[in-house]
Design an enzyme around this catalytic site. Structure first.
Site, PDB file in Angstrom:
ATOM      1  CE  LYS A 111     -90.480  22.492  28.076  1.00 40.89           C
ATOM      2  NZ  LYS A 111     -90.585  22.941  26.706  1.00 40.89           N
ATOM      3  CE  LYS A 194     -85.468  29.159  27.118  1.00 35.36           C
ATOM      4  NZ  LYS A 194     -86.506  28.954  26.180  1.00 35.36           N
ATOM      5  CE  LYS A 197     -94.270  32.040  27.699  1.00 35.66           C
ATOM      6  NZ  LYS A 197     -94.714  31.262  26.565  1.00 35.66           N
TER       7      LYS A 197
HETATM    8  P1  TYM Z   1     -92.451  29.616  23.438  1.00 35.24           P
HETATM    9  O1  TYM Z   1     -93.860  29.836  23.804  1.00 35.24           O
HETATM   10  O2  TYM Z   1     -91.553  28.922  24.412  1.00 35.24           O
HETATM   11  O3  TYM Z   1     -91.757  30.976  23.080  1.00 35.24           O
HETATM   12  C1  TYM Z   1     -92.346  31.841  22.120  1.00 35.24           C
HETATM   13  C2  TYM Z   1     -91.288  32.565  21.329  1.00 35.24           C
HETATM   14  O4  TYM Z   1     -90.468  33.339  22.209  1.00 35.24           O
HETATM   15  C3  TYM Z   1     -89.102  33.013  21.987  1.00 35.24           C
HETATM   16  N1  TYM Z   1     -88.377  33.110  23.264  1.00 35.24           N
HETATM   17  C4  TYM Z   1     -87.202  33.721  23.383  1.00 35.24           C
HETATM   18  N2  TYM Z   1     -86.437  34.369  22.490  1.00 35.24           N
HETATM   19  C5  TYM Z   1     -85.300  34.922  22.945  1.00 35.24           C
HETATM   20  N3  TYM Z   1     -84.899  34.861  24.247  1.00 35.24           N
HETATM   21  C6  TYM Z   1     -85.646  34.218  25.176  1.00 35.24           C
HETATM   22  N4  TYM Z   1     -85.259  34.188  26.437  1.00 35.24           N
HETATM   23  C7  TYM Z   1     -86.852  33.606  24.755  1.00 35.24           C
HETATM   24  N5  TYM Z   1     -87.817  32.897  25.385  1.00 35.24           N
HETATM   25  C8  TYM Z   1     -88.745  32.600  24.457  1.00 35.24           C
HETATM   26  C9  TYM Z   1     -89.095  31.597  21.449  1.00 35.24           C
HETATM   27  O5  TYM Z   1     -87.922  31.327  20.721  1.00 35.24           O
HETATM   28  C10 TYM Z   1     -90.329  31.607  20.598  1.00 35.24           C
HETATM   29  O6  TYM Z   1     -90.051  32.131  19.328  1.00 35.24           O
HETATM   30  N6  TYM Z   1     -92.763  25.790  20.320  1.00 35.24           N
HETATM   31  C11 TYM Z   1     -92.909  27.208  20.407  1.00 35.24           C
HETATM   32  C12 TYM Z   1     -94.280  27.706  19.971  1.00 35.24           C
HETATM   33  C13 TYM Z   1     -94.684  27.215  18.627  1.00 35.24           C
HETATM   34  C14 TYM Z   1     -94.211  27.694  17.374  1.00 35.24           C
HETATM   35  C15 TYM Z   1     -94.872  26.905  16.402  1.00 35.24           C
HETATM   36  C16 TYM Z   1     -93.281  28.665  17.015  1.00 35.24           C
HETATM   37  C17 TYM Z   1     -95.587  26.251  18.391  1.00 35.24           C
HETATM   38  N7  TYM Z   1     -95.713  26.036  17.048  1.00 35.24           N
HETATM   39  C18 TYM Z   1     -94.633  27.102  15.048  1.00 35.24           C
HETATM   40  C19 TYM Z   1     -93.060  28.849  15.648  1.00 35.24           C
HETATM   41  C20 TYM Z   1     -93.721  28.079  14.697  1.00 35.24           C
HETATM   42  C21 TYM Z   1     -92.693  27.611  21.851  1.00 35.24           C
HETATM   43  O7  TYM Z   1     -92.888  26.852  22.749  1.00 35.24           O
HETATM   44  O8  TYM Z   1     -92.367  28.897  22.027  1.00 35.24           O
END
Ligand code: TYM
Length: 329
Positions: A111, A194, A197
């Site tokens: 980032k 991957k 968003k």
């Molecule tokens: P975030 O919002 O980026 O993504 C949410 C979830 O989606 C999964 N994900 C994917 N899995 C497979 N292939 C992809 N292309 C893909 N893109 C996104 C992510 O692995 C995630 O599980 N930091 C986290 C949010 C968070 C969180 C937590 C998760 C905050 N606190 C505590 C678990 C526990 C995040 O930014 O996910």
């Protein structure tokens, strides 16, 4: 009983990566474990969302969780910022996180490289806030996609440090979880990386049929194999990875055989892929649209979730503060 927890940032709508990496597991797990699923709105502040868009994004994700099949009566479904205990615990746990290790986190480096003008302290301590989310409910299992593996490792480090420092076992060490197999990474439609968003390479649960077909038909391909059983380039493998999660196994095998015998027509494969994605997402899309019309229902769900999540968070916070040495006057 084992405790499951996971969250998703409200930056735009949910895509197939979120669905297959996380949400699909949430739905399966809610009936087997004590589950906490939330919307990580505080995490999304690192990128300074526009105030006019912020609430709408949170509402969209809540509707998408529900439309995909989360039951707010079964799982605890909440919005991170509705739990003030999270912010207090975050302050406490920041004392166990060191600058050097935070700077070495892959997601931070990525980032910071992409947005050198916005390397804020929240971004640096992002893994501490995530550890807080998990540890404050003493979760053992965290369903996430492959990209979150390092953050989970960091949550274990923080849990261990706290426990060792105070000679306690208050925090269990959480493990990343995907039903029965390795964590997954859903690829984008642009031939590499991957699905994300902000990558402009995703298919969203809210996309209509025309949009899905258009996106899939535009996915990058090559001119096709010229020798039987030849090595599959990444962009083609990506299409098969997507097909593997949305299509029936014999459909995938049919196209694999066609590839291996050099008879594959990518147009046919994409048509099938688009059709199978639509079969999965269009009913969810319909429910999202319905749920978004019902503000009362969304409010009730958010309030119920906050009540349940606060109870559990407050209990852990009190115990953690006691370990540290806070006492009442
Ligand atoms: P975030 O919002 O980026 O993504 C949410 C979830 O989606 C999964 N994900 C994917 N899995 C497979 N292939 C992809 N292309 C893909 N893109 C996104 C992510 O692995 C995630 O599980 N930091 C986290 C949010 C968070 C969180 C937590 C998760 C905050 N606190 C505590 C678990 C526990 C995040 O930014 O996910």
């Amino acid at each position: 009983m084992e405790i499951v927890l996971s969250g998703i940032r409200p930056t735009g709508n949910l895509h197939l990566g979120n669905y297959f990496g996380a949400l699909r597991n949430f739905i399966k797990m809610q009936y087997e474990y004590k589950c906490y699923f939330f919307i990580a709105d505080l995490h999304s502040l690192t990128t300074h969302p526009k105030p006019d868009d912020f609430h709408g994004s949170i509402k969209n994700i809540l509707a998408e969780y529900l439309a995909a099949g989360l039951d707010p009566e079964v799982a605890t479904l909440f919005i991170q910022s509705h739990i003030p205990e999270v912010s207090e615990m975050y302050v406490l746990l920041n004392m166990f996180a060191y600058k050097g290790e935070l700077e070495r986190t892959v997601s931070f480096k990525e980032k910071a490289r992409k947005h050198p003008d916005n390397v804020n302290a929240g971004l640096l301590t992002y893994p501490v806030l995530m550890a807080t989310d998990i540890l404050i409910h003493r979760a053992n299992k965290v369903p996430v996609g492959k990209d979150q593996e390092q953050h989970l490792e960091y949550s274990r480090i923080i849990a261990r440090r706290f426990n060792n420092m105070y000679g306690t076992s208050i925090f269990p060490e959480p493990e990343a979880f995907n039903f029965g197999s390795d964590l997954i990474k859903i690829p984008g439609l642009d031939g590499n990386g991957k699905m994300g968003k902000s990558e402009n390479n995703g298919i969203f649960l809210i996309d209509d049929e025309k949009t899905i077909c258009k996106k899939v038909m535009k996915a990058v391909t090559d001119s096709g194999p010229t020798k039987p059983d030849s090595h599959m380039p990444e962009m083609i493998q990506n299409l098969f990875t997507l097909m593997q999660v949305v299509s029936a196994p014999d459909t995938v095998q049919y196209f694999r055989d066609k590839y291996n015998s050099c008879e594959i027509r990518y147009g046919d494969l994409k048509k099938q892929l688009a059709e199978d994605i639509c079969k999965l997402t269009l009913p969810i899309r319909e429910r999202i649209i319905e749920i978004l019309k019902d503000d009362d229902y969304l409010r009730r769900v958010a309030n119920l979730g906050a009540e349940k999540a606060r109870e559990s968070a407050l209990k852990t916070l009190r115990e953690a503060k006691k370990c540290i040495g806070f006492k009442e006057f």
